[in-house]
Design a protein around this motif. Structure first.
Motif, PDB file in Angstrom:
ATOM      1  N   GLY A  38       0.801  -1.221   0.000  1.00 33.20           N
ATOM      2  CA  GLY A  38       0.000   0.000   0.000  1.00 33.20           C
ATOM      3  C   GLY A  38       0.832   1.268   0.000  1.00 33.20           C
ATOM      4  O   GLY A  38       0.291   2.368  -0.174  1.00 33.20           O
ATOM      5  N   ARG A  39       2.147   1.144   0.164  1.00 38.30           N
ATOM      6  CA  ARG A  39       3.017   2.313   0.186  1.00 38.30           C
ATOM      7  C   ARG A  39       3.462   2.655  -1.233  1.00 38.30           C
ATOM      8  O   ARG A  39       3.532   1.792  -2.115  1.00 38.30           O
ATOM      9  N   PRO A  40       3.775   3.927  -1.501  1.00 33.82           N
ATOM     10  CA  PRO A  40       4.173   4.320  -2.856  1.00 33.82           C
ATOM     11  C   PRO A  40       5.515   3.731  -3.249  1.00 33.82           C
ATOM     12  O   PRO A  40       6.349   3.404  -2.400  1.00 33.82           O
ATOM     13  N   VAL A  41       5.723   3.595  -4.552  1.00 37.50           N
ATOM     14  CA  VAL A  41       6.997   3.124  -5.090  1.00 37.50           C
ATOM     15  C   VAL A  41       7.925   4.321  -5.276  1.00 37.50           C
ATOM     16  O   VAL A  41       7.534   5.346  -5.835  1.00 37.50           O
ATOM     17  N   LEU A  42       9.143   4.196  -4.772  1.00 34.05           N
ATOM     18  CA  LEU A  42      10.170   5.219  -4.959  1.00 34.05           C
ATOM     19  C   LEU A  42      10.961   4.872  -6.212  1.00 34.05           C
ATOM     20  O   LEU A  42      11.483   3.761  -6.339  1.00 34.05           O
ATOM     21  N   ARG A  43      11.050   5.818  -7.143  1.00 34.19           N
ATOM     22  CA  ARG A  43      11.723   5.545  -8.406  1.00 34.19           C
ATOM     23  C   ARG A  43      13.018   6.353  -8.528  1.00 34.19           C
ATOM     24  O   ARG A  43      13.230   7.326  -7.810  1.00 34.19           O
ATOM     25  N   ILE A 249      10.519  -5.490 -10.723  1.00 33.08           N
ATOM     26  CA  ILE A 249      11.110  -5.810  -9.428  1.00 33.08           C
ATOM     27  C   ILE A 249      11.118  -4.559  -8.555  1.00 33.08           C
ATOM     28  O   ILE A 249      11.717  -3.539  -8.916  1.00 33.08           O
ATOM     29  N   VAL A 250      10.436  -4.633  -7.418  1.00 34.16           N
ATOM     30  CA  VAL A 250      10.427  -3.555  -6.426  1.00 34.16           C
ATOM     31  C   VAL A 250      11.074  -4.095  -5.160  1.00 34.16           C
ATOM     32  O   VAL A 250      10.700  -5.167  -4.674  1.00 34.16           O
ATOM     33  N   VAL A 251      12.061  -3.374  -4.646  1.00 37.32           N
ATOM     34  CA  VAL A 251      12.881  -3.873  -3.547  1.00 37.32           C
ATOM     35  C   VAL A 251      12.811  -2.936  -2.351  1.00 37.32           C
ATOM     36  O   VAL A 251      12.916  -1.716  -2.499  1.00 37.32           O
ATOM     37  N   PHE A 263      11.647   0.465  -3.544  1.00 36.47           N
ATOM     38  CA  PHE A 263      12.412   1.116  -4.603  1.00 36.47           C
ATOM     39  C   PHE A 263      12.194   0.373  -5.917  1.00 36.47           C
ATOM     40  O   PHE A 263      12.463  -0.824  -6.022  1.00 36.47           O
ATOM     41  N   GLY A 264      11.698   1.074  -6.917  1.00 33.50           N
ATOM     42  CA  GLY A 264      11.450   0.474  -8.220  1.00 33.50           C
ATOM     43  C   GLY A 264      12.733   0.381  -9.022  1.00 33.50           C
ATOM     44  O   GLY A 264      13.344   1.395  -9.352  1.00 33.50           O
ATOM     45  N   THR A 265      13.155  -0.846  -9.340  1.00 33.33           N
ATOM     46  CA  THR A 265      14.410  -1.033 -10.051  1.00 33.33           C
ATOM     47  C   THR A 265      14.299  -0.751 -11.540  1.00 33.33           C
ATOM     48  O   THR A 265      15.298  -0.475 -12.200  1.00 33.33           O
TER      49      THR A 265
END
Length: 384
Positions: A38-43, A249-251, A263-265
């Motif tokens: 539910g948290r936003p993706v950091l790019r 992949i989100v890490v 973190f969006g890879t």
């Protein structure tokens, strides 16, 4: 060689409990890992913007910094020198590298972090390091011979360059192990190393996050590192896909000195079912399967994965959608393939104009008929 530590063989429940506790220490309040989605993706673009506003690290929490590295963008990454700070020791241990080895580290040491990442990992397993970097292949051969290098660290193909130069010079080198990353390890190349008596395994890592996943001697997918949480999401969203589906992949890095949450890879992969035959119990991914940023321009307008995700979210009947860009003579065309359980193509077409700002042909196809390759935008145009 045995396991790096007991973390590699713990139960799924024990692993999740420890990860939730670690996230809480980092200030992320949740009761289960399911809530993380539910948290936003950091790019990377977000990180770059933050760093431009507040250099060098964009106001992110950073502690115990010994090095500052620069990646294209530029983006600046902190680095530490404490025990296994980048977590590469786990991968090198899986490669069989330890106290009796001399690692010829052919990753770059100039500005970028890869060289220091692998050196830090080699120290964690007690190996000696020859900080060779890249280039000057004849000197690389001489050094490998003189210091008795037994293990190679670097890109998959550069080891072959060293070995061929050694053949040309009439030198027999002592490499028996190779830990590679940063490029494609083709099966034929891995076999050529095996034919020389060199066991070659690969890992997946990034400059921002450090070590993420690695091969073991089972060579069935890549096992997730114990210091990160990996999700596979639909490109352009933070929504996890079903197990086995290809996505981005989100890490989440649990490094207290530099935690990165979701973190969006920008890289694509898929979760594999089951666990590795080697006995390590963490989840596995299939490895690198392409890039998630599929943004393309059609009829002069950018179409982004986020817009396709918005289209899917607009109609409960839509399960998946794919935009296909092609040409009709000298004109761009757009076709939208929609997996849907009911609904009207005419209604979908209207939503496409609203969301994508373009008109396109609509094909409603049976649920499950689109390929499992993670593509939400497919560009079939030839640019030759």
């Amino acid at each position: 060689m045995g396991f790096y530590d007991d973390l590699e063989t713990r139960s799924a429940d024990a692993r999740e409990a420890a990860q939730v506790a670690a996230l809480r220490k980092l200030g992320v309040e949740l009761k289960s890992l399911a809530e993380l989605s539910g948290r936003p993706v950091l790019r990377k673009s977000d990180l770059s913007a933050k760093q431009k506003e507040k250099p060098p690290f964009g106001g992110m929490h950073v502690d115990n910094v010994a090095h500052v590295f620069q990646s294209p963008g530029p983006i600046y990454e902190p680095g530490g020198v404490s025990h296994d700070w980048w977590r590469f020791g786990r991968f090198l241990n899986a490669c069989g590298i330890g106290r009796n080895d001399v690692v010829q580290n052919c990753f770059g040491y100039h500005l970028t972090p890869a060289g220091m990442m692998f050196e830090n990992g080699a120290r964690a397993v007690g190996a000696r390091v020859l900080p060779a970097g890249t280039g000057q292949t004849e000197l690389q051969v001489r050094a490998a011979k003189d210091v008795g290098a037994t293990a190679y660290a670097g890109t998959p193909d550069y080891l072959n360059v060293i070995l061929e130069k050694a053949d040309e010079m009439g030198e027999a080198l002592g490499f028996t192990k190779a830990a590679v990353s940063g490029g494609a390890l083709f099966p034929s190349l891995r076999q050529s190393y095996a034919d020389r008596g060199i066991s070659c395994l690969q890992c997946y890592a990034t400059a921002d996050l450090g070590h993420i996943a690695y091969e073991s001697d089972a060579m069935e997918g890549m096992i997730i590192d114990e210091g990160v949480i990996v999700e596979i999401v639909t490109p352009g969203t933070g929504t996890p896909v079903a197990e086995g589906q290809v996505g981005e992949i989100v890490v989440t890095s649990l490094n207290p000195d530099y935690p990165l949450i979701r973190f969006g890879t920008g890289d694509m992969s898929a979760i594999m079912t089951g666990t590795s035959p080697c006995g390590r119990t963490n989840m596995r991914i299939k490895g690198w399967m392409g890039r998630a940023d599929q943004t393309t321009k059609i009829k002069g307008m950018f179409v982004r994965p986020e817009q396709v995700a918005d289209l899917v979210a607009k109609h409960a009947e839509i399960v998946r959608a794919r935009v296909v860009a092609s040409r009709d003579g000298e004109m761009d065309t757009m076709r939208v393939l929609i997996e849907a359980d009911g609904g009207s193509a005419e209604v979908f077409a209207s939503s496409i104009v609203d969301v994508l700002k373009l008109k396109g042909a609509v094909d409603v196809v049976p649920v499950g008929s689109l390929p499992n390759d993670g593509l939400v935008i497919e560009d079939q145009r030839s640019y030759d």
